[in-house]
Design an enzyme around this catalytic site. Structure first.
Site, mmCIF file in Angstrom:
data_model
loop_
_atom_site.group_PDB
_atom_site.id
_atom_site.type_symbol
_atom_site.label_atom_id
_atom_site.label_comp_id
_atom_site.label_asym_id
_atom_site.label_seq_id
_atom_site.Cartn_x
_atom_site.Cartn_y
_atom_site.Cartn_z
ATOM 1 N N TRP A 127 -69.196 -14.112 72.814
ATOM 2 C CA TRP A 127 -68.722 -13.305 71.606
ATOM 3 C C TRP A 127 -69.126 -11.717 71.907
ATOM 4 O O TRP A 127 -70.255 -11.399 72.179
ATOM 5 C CB TRP A 127 -69.897 -13.974 70.724
ATOM 6 N N ASP A 208 -78.042 -19.449 71.205
ATOM 7 C CA ASP A 208 -77.309 -18.857 69.982
ATOM 8 C C ASP A 208 -76.525 -20.013 69.271
ATOM 9 O O ASP A 208 -75.621 -20.715 70.187
ATOM 10 C CB ASP A 208 -76.286 -17.885 70.184
ATOM 11 N N ALA A 210 -74.207 -21.249 66.540
ATOM 12 C CA ALA A 210 -73.712 -20.790 65.251
ATOM 13 C C ALA A 210 -72.626 -21.944 64.656
ATOM 14 O O ALA A 210 -72.115 -21.678 63.706
ATOM 15 C CB ALA A 210 -72.967 -19.298 65.461
ATOM 16 N N LYS A 243 -71.046 -21.335 59.094
ATOM 17 C CA LYS A 243 -70.020 -21.946 59.457
ATOM 18 C C LYS A 243 -70.277 -23.348 58.792
ATOM 19 O O LYS A 243 -69.562 -23.808 58.156
ATOM 20 C CB LYS A 243 -69.773 -22.218 60.937
HETATM 21 C C1 LMR Z 1 -66.033 -14.831 65.190
HETATM 22 O O1 LMR Z 1 -66.440 -14.989 66.496
HETATM 23 O O2 LMR Z 1 -64.808 -14.926 64.900
HETATM 24 C C2 LMR Z 1 -67.131 -15.079 64.192
HETATM 25 O O3 LMR Z 1 -68.229 -15.287 64.575
HETATM 26 C C3 LMR Z 1 -67.037 -13.845 63.141
HETATM 27 C C4 LMR Z 1 -67.603 -12.684 63.632
HETATM 28 O O4 LMR Z 1 -68.597 -12.054 62.970
HETATM 29 O O5 LMR Z 1 -67.205 -12.298 64.668
#
Ligand code: LMR
Length: 394
Positions: A127, A208, A210, A243
């Protein structure tokens, strides 16, 4: 003073939201930011969340501060949701944070306080906000191999080789389930191998999580983090409620630090409370209270779990429809990985040029690395996307 400021790089995911909004085409399809949408394109407030909010509105008599760690009922609810009975509650330090991102930020600050020289190892890819915060905090960062762009699965041999070379005391950031951005995940047997390597090297796992409940089920998605926390001497966990409770804007998350020693746990708890105080004092309460209200009421908890399961199965069905439409149009199994991936995302494996072509020629928005949000699809847009993918030569 302000003249000294430099322009900051735009966040690629958030930038897409803006581009999508500005696109006048009514055929446009948003597969960008990771937000769940139902078949009508709405991100609903979950039924149990609505009921909990009503209950809070009726019962709450004060909005005085909670504690620096947040409301203890929320901490307990989250430790139990994420860790089940894998470790003793006494072994876990936990603080409420503003969202999962807040938990990641606090975790990194805790690591930096304890060992400023530690390198944080992230999966390649991960991410984008992970490396962004690590760099912002001036911490050292390294990457371990994760994704095999040929198979669109996990490059497990590469991952294990890289993890084996990580020095003791460094931190390995792992995605507990539903890997973002790829959708490719480890099996439990592979997790066991990862744990064996971490035990060998004495690197510290930082998980992590999420998307618990978006992959194979609430319990199944927590299996890896539970195994890690019960088998490693120390584990850091950042969990998000955005989420699985659909409370994105309420900014609800938790940072947990598991140690096998009560005195260490107390020391960590006090440091986490200190960090909260420095950064924002008391963490936000409304979302946390929704979670503890839902989890503390059997009927609401059952309703929430049922709705979360509906959401999960919807995404799974969309995956299967897209994979089978692509199989039909391409006459091959090369897109079968979409049905095997789990969670909200799949990385398609398209080039940046192809991603741009999808946006320009077809009004289809996905992140530049070809991550698509499966939940942004519906029965009408699946054939449109599948055709566009083939037309763009992906
Ligand atoms: C994403 O990866 O799209 C989500 O976790 C939202 C974000 O804040 O990036």
């Amino acid at each position: 003073m302000f003249t000294n400021l430099k322009p900051q790089p735009a966040d690629k995911i958030l930038q897409l939201i803006q581009m999508y909004r500005e696109d006048p085409r009514d055929t446009k399809i948003d597969l960008g930011v990771g937000v769940y949408k139902d078949a009508t394109g709405n991100t609903p407030v979950m039924r149990a969340v609505k009921s909990a909010e009503q209950k809070i509105w009726e019962d709450q008599t004060s909005k005085a501060y909670t504690g620096l760690a947040g409301d203890p009922a929320f901490g307990d609810a989250m430790v139990s949701l994420v860790l089940g009975n894998a470790v003793d509650r006494d072994a876990v330090a936990a603080v409420a944070t503003p969202g999962g991102t807040g938990a990641i930020r606090q975790a990194l600050e805790l690591i930096k306080m304890s060992n400023p020289d530690a390198t944080v190892w992230i999966s390649n890819p991960t991410w984008p906000n992970h490396p962004s915060i690590i760099k912002y905090l001036g911490m050292k960062m390294g990457e371990y191999r994760y994704f095999d762009s040929e198979t669109r699965g996990v490059d497990f041999d590469g991952m294990i080789e890289d993890l084996s070379n990580i020095p003791a005391g460094d931190v390995v950031l792992l995605h507990g389930c539903c890997h973002n951005p790829t959708g490719a995940n480890l099996t439990l047997a592979q997790w066991a191998e990862v744990i064996a390597v971490l035990q060998e090297t004495n690197a510290i796992p930082f998980v992590d999580i999420a998307y618990q409940g978006f992959g194979d089920g609430l319990e199944e998605d927590a299996a890896a983090v539970r195994m890690i926390a019960s088998e490693m001497p120390e584990t850091i966990i950042a969990a998000s409620c955005s989420k699985n409770f659909g409370i994105y804007r309420e900014r609800t998350g938790v940072l947990m630090a598991v140690s096998q020693d009560k005195a260490l746990r107390d020391l960590t708890q006090a440091n986490l409370a200190f960090l909260n105080r420095q950064n924002y004092s008391f963490p936000p309460d409304h979302g946390a209270r929704i979670v503890s209200t839902v989890m503390g009421d059997d009927a609401l908890a059952a309703e929430w779990k049922a709705e979360l399961e509906e959401v999960r199965l919807n995404m799974l069905a969309l995956r299967e429809q897209l994979a089978s439409e692509l199989q039909r149009l391409s006459g091959s199994d090369r897109f079968a990985f979409i049905g095997q991936h789990r969670g909200m995302f799949s990385r398609l494996g398209a080039t940046p040029e192809q991603v741009e072509m999808l946006r320009k020629d077809h009004g289809i928005y996905m992140v530049g690395d070809s991550r698509l949000n499966i939940a942004g699809l519906n029965a009408e847009t699946i054939p449109v996307l599948a055709k566009a993918i083939i037309d763009c030569g992906i």
